[in-house]
Design a protein around this motif. Structure first.
Motif, PDB file in Angstrom:
ATOM      1  N   ALA A 295       0.862  -1.176   0.000  1.00 38.41           N
ATOM      2  CA  ALA A 295       0.000   0.000   0.000  1.00 38.41           C
ATOM      3  C   ALA A 295       0.900   1.228   0.000  1.00 38.41           C
ATOM      4  N   PHE A 296       0.611   2.154  -0.887  1.00 41.72           N
ATOM      5  CA  PHE A 296       1.360   3.396  -1.001  1.00 41.72           C
ATOM      6  C   PHE A 296       0.435   4.530  -0.593  1.00 41.72           C
ATOM      7  N   ALA A 297       0.883   5.376   0.331  1.00 34.76           N
ATOM      8  CA  ALA A 297       0.082   6.517   0.778  1.00 34.76           C
ATOM      9  C   ALA A 297       0.772   7.805   0.361  1.00 34.76           C
ATOM     10  N   GLY A 298      -0.008   8.838   0.198  1.00 35.98           N
ATOM     11  CA  GLY A 298       0.543  10.129  -0.193  1.00 35.98           C
ATOM     12  C   GLY A 298       1.131  10.101  -1.582  1.00 35.98           C
ATOM     13  N   VAL A 299       0.463   9.403  -2.490  1.00 34.42           N
ATOM     14  CA  VAL A 299       0.949   9.311  -3.867  1.00 34.42           C
ATOM     15  C   VAL A 299       0.785  10.670  -4.534  1.00 34.42           C
ATOM     16  N   SER A 300       1.912  11.236  -4.968  1.00 35.47           N
ATOM     17  CA  SER A 300       1.851  12.540  -5.628  1.00 35.47           C
ATOM     18  C   SER A 300       2.181  12.447  -7.111  1.00 35.47           C
ATOM     19  N   TYR A 301       2.714  11.308  -7.538  1.00 29.89           N
ATOM     20  CA  TYR A 301       3.033  11.121  -8.951  1.00 29.89           C
ATOM     21  C   TYR A 301       2.973   9.642  -9.283  1.00 29.89           C
ATOM     22  N   LEU A 302       2.400   9.344 -10.440  1.00 30.43           N
ATOM     23  CA  LEU A 302       2.272   7.960 -10.887  1.00 30.43           C
ATOM     24  C   LEU A 302       2.338   7.927 -12.402  1.00 30.43           C
TER      25      LEU A 302
ATOM     26  N   THR B 233      10.459   1.984 -18.142  1.00 28.30           N
ATOM     27  CA  THR B 233      10.699   2.493 -16.792  1.00 28.30           C
ATOM     28  C   THR B 233       9.561   3.445 -16.423  1.00 28.30           C
ATOM     29  N   PHE B 234       8.965   3.182 -15.260  1.00 27.31           N
ATOM     30  CA  PHE B 234       7.857   3.979 -14.746  1.00 27.31           C
ATOM     31  C   PHE B 234       8.242   4.509 -13.371  1.00 27.31           C
ATOM     32  N   PHE B 235       7.505   5.516 -12.901  1.00 35.51           N
ATOM     33  CA  PHE B 235       7.845   6.135 -11.626  1.00 35.51           C
ATOM     34  C   PHE B 235       6.627   6.249 -10.720  1.00 35.51           C
ATOM     35  N   LEU B 236       6.905   6.183  -9.433  1.00 36.55           N
ATOM     36  CA  LEU B 236       5.881   6.319  -8.398  1.00 36.55           C
ATOM     37  C   LEU B 236       6.503   7.112  -7.257  1.00 36.55           C
ATOM     38  N   VAL B 237       5.828   8.193  -6.849  1.00 34.73           N
ATOM     39  CA  VAL B 237       6.283   9.005  -5.720  1.00 34.73           C
ATOM     40  C   VAL B 237       5.236   8.881  -4.624  1.00 34.73           C
ATOM     41  N   ALA B 238       5.672   8.462  -3.438  1.00 34.92           N
ATOM     42  CA  ALA B 238       4.751   8.290  -2.307  1.00 34.92           C
ATOM     43  C   ALA B 238       5.443   8.720  -1.019  1.00 34.92           C
ATOM     44  N   SER B 239       4.636   9.165  -0.068  1.00 30.84           N
ATOM     45  CA  SER B 239       5.204   9.575   1.217  1.00 30.84           C
ATOM     46  C   SER B 239       5.341   8.400   2.179  1.00 30.84           C
ATOM     47  N   ALA B 240       4.615   7.299   1.924  1.00 29.98           N
ATOM     48  CA  ALA B 240       4.711   6.124   2.801  1.00 29.98           C
ATOM     49  C   ALA B 240       4.416   4.856   2.004  1.00 29.98           C
ATOM     50  N   ILE B 241       5.129   3.796   2.368  1.00 25.45           N
ATOM     51  CA  ILE B 241       4.936   2.489   1.729  1.00 25.45           C
ATOM     52  C   ILE B 241       4.791   1.456   2.837  1.00 25.45           C
ATOM     53  N   GLU B 242       3.777   0.613   2.706  1.00 19.05           N
ATOM     54  CA  GLU B 242       3.559  -0.435   3.688  1.00 19.05           C
ATOM     55  C   GLU B 242       3.382  -1.762   2.970  1.00 19.05           C
ATOM     56  N   ILE B 243       4.138  -2.758   3.388  1.00 19.22           N
ATOM     57  CA  ILE B 243       4.008  -4.100   2.820  1.00 19.22           C
ATOM     58  C   ILE B 243       2.770  -4.745   3.416  1.00 19.22           C
ATOM     59  N   GLU B 244       1.957  -5.356   2.569  1.00 20.19           N
ATOM     60  CA  GLU B 244       0.756  -6.040   3.016  1.00 20.19           C
ATOM     61  C   GLU B 244       1.116  -7.454   3.443  1.00 20.19           C
ATOM     62  N   GLY B 245       0.704  -7.871   4.637  1.00 20.39           N
ATOM     63  CA  GLY B 245       0.999  -9.204   5.130  1.00 20.39           C
ATOM     64  C   GLY B 245       2.364  -9.252   5.804  1.00 20.39           C
ATOM     65  N   PRO B 246       2.710 -10.405   6.392  1.00 20.12           N
ATOM     66  CA  PRO B 246       3.997 -10.507   7.099  1.00 20.12           C
ATOM     67  C   PRO B 246       5.173 -10.490   6.136  1.00 20.12           C
TER      68      PRO B 246
ATOM     69  N   GLY C 151      11.137  15.481 -10.449  1.00 16.91           N
ATOM     70  CA  GLY C 151      11.007  16.734  -9.705  1.00 16.91           C
ATOM     71  C   GLY C 151      10.656  17.929 -10.573  1.00 16.91           C
ATOM     72  N   LYS C 152      10.867  17.824 -11.876  1.00 17.72           N
ATOM     73  CA  LYS C 152      10.460  18.883 -12.803  1.00 17.72           C
ATOM     74  C   LYS C 152       8.963  18.816 -13.096  1.00 17.72           C
ATOM     75  N   ILE C 153       8.344  17.695 -12.736  1.00 21.09           N
ATOM     76  CA  ILE C 153       6.914  17.498 -12.991  1.00 21.09           C
ATOM     77  C   ILE C 153       6.093  17.745 -11.727  1.00 21.09           C
ATOM     78  N   VAL C 154       6.617  17.284 -10.597  1.00 22.57           N
ATOM     79  CA  VAL C 154       5.885  17.382  -9.329  1.00 22.57           C
ATOM     80  C   VAL C 154       6.890  17.693  -8.215  1.00 22.57           C
ATOM     81  N   PRO C 155       6.511  18.528  -7.241  1.00 25.55           N
ATOM     82  CA  PRO C 155       7.432  18.795  -6.139  1.00 25.55           C
ATOM     83  C   PRO C 155       7.664  17.522  -5.318  1.00 25.55           C
ATOM     84  N   ILE C 156       8.913  17.285  -4.961  1.00 24.18           N
ATOM     85  CA  ILE C 156       9.267  16.102  -4.186  1.00 24.18           C
ATOM     86  C   ILE C 156       9.828  16.557  -2.846  1.00 24.18           C
ATOM     87  N   GLU C 157       9.235  16.049  -1.770  1.00 20.40           N
ATOM     88  CA  GLU C 157       9.720  16.341  -0.426  1.00 20.40           C
ATOM     89  C   GLU C 157      10.901  15.418  -0.119  1.00 20.40           C
ATOM     90  N   SER C 158      11.759  15.820   0.782  1.00 20.21           N
ATOM     91  CA  SER C 158      12.948  15.022   1.097  1.00 20.21           C
ATOM     92  C   SER C 158      12.589  13.640   1.626  1.00 20.21           C
TER      93      SER C 158
END
Length: 116
Positions: free
Chosen positions: A42-49, A98-111, A72-79
């Motif tokens: 699960a990706f949260a805070g997705v700002s670019y896809l 090659t594709f890109f995904l910018v997210a503020s948090a990533i969580e693995i589903e399951g153990p 970063g020329k397309i969308v602002p990226i936080e540190s």
């Protein structure tokens, strides 16, 4: 982050699908069809896809410095944002793209242990 990328690469398998995306949260699943796909991350805070909703044989990695600058020329990226590069085949071509995904948090589903 390296452990998280290893888990993504090991769990995504041959086929990945975007199970849901509401403009902020994205659920990535793996399986041969959307009906049987199991959640991987699960990706949260997705700002670019820039990713097709179905792709094959993905390789997840952190974007290089140059790739991060390009996005970063397309969308602002936080540190603290994760800028992922996903190299994958698509339904249109077996050539890897090659594709890109910018997210503020990533969580693995399951153990995480289940992937090893």
């Amino acid at each position: 982050m390296n452990e998280l990328l290893e888990v993504l690469n090991s769990r995504c398998g041959w086929e990945c699908v975007v199970k849901s995306y509401d403009g902020w949260s994205l659920i990535l699943s793996s399986g041969t069809s959307i009906e049987y796909a199991k959640p991987v991350a699960a990706f949260a805070g997705v700002s670019y896809l820039s990713l097709p909703f179905q792709f094959s044989h993905p390789k997840f990695r952190m974007a290089s410095h140059i790739e991060r600058e390009q996005v970063g020329k397309i969308v602002p990226i936080e540190s603290e944002d994760a800028v992922l590069s996903i190299e994958a085949e698509t339904m249109a071509s077996p050539d890897r793209q090659t594709f890109f995904l910018v997210a503020s948090a990533i969580e693995i589903e399951g153990p995480m242990e289940a992937s090893r």
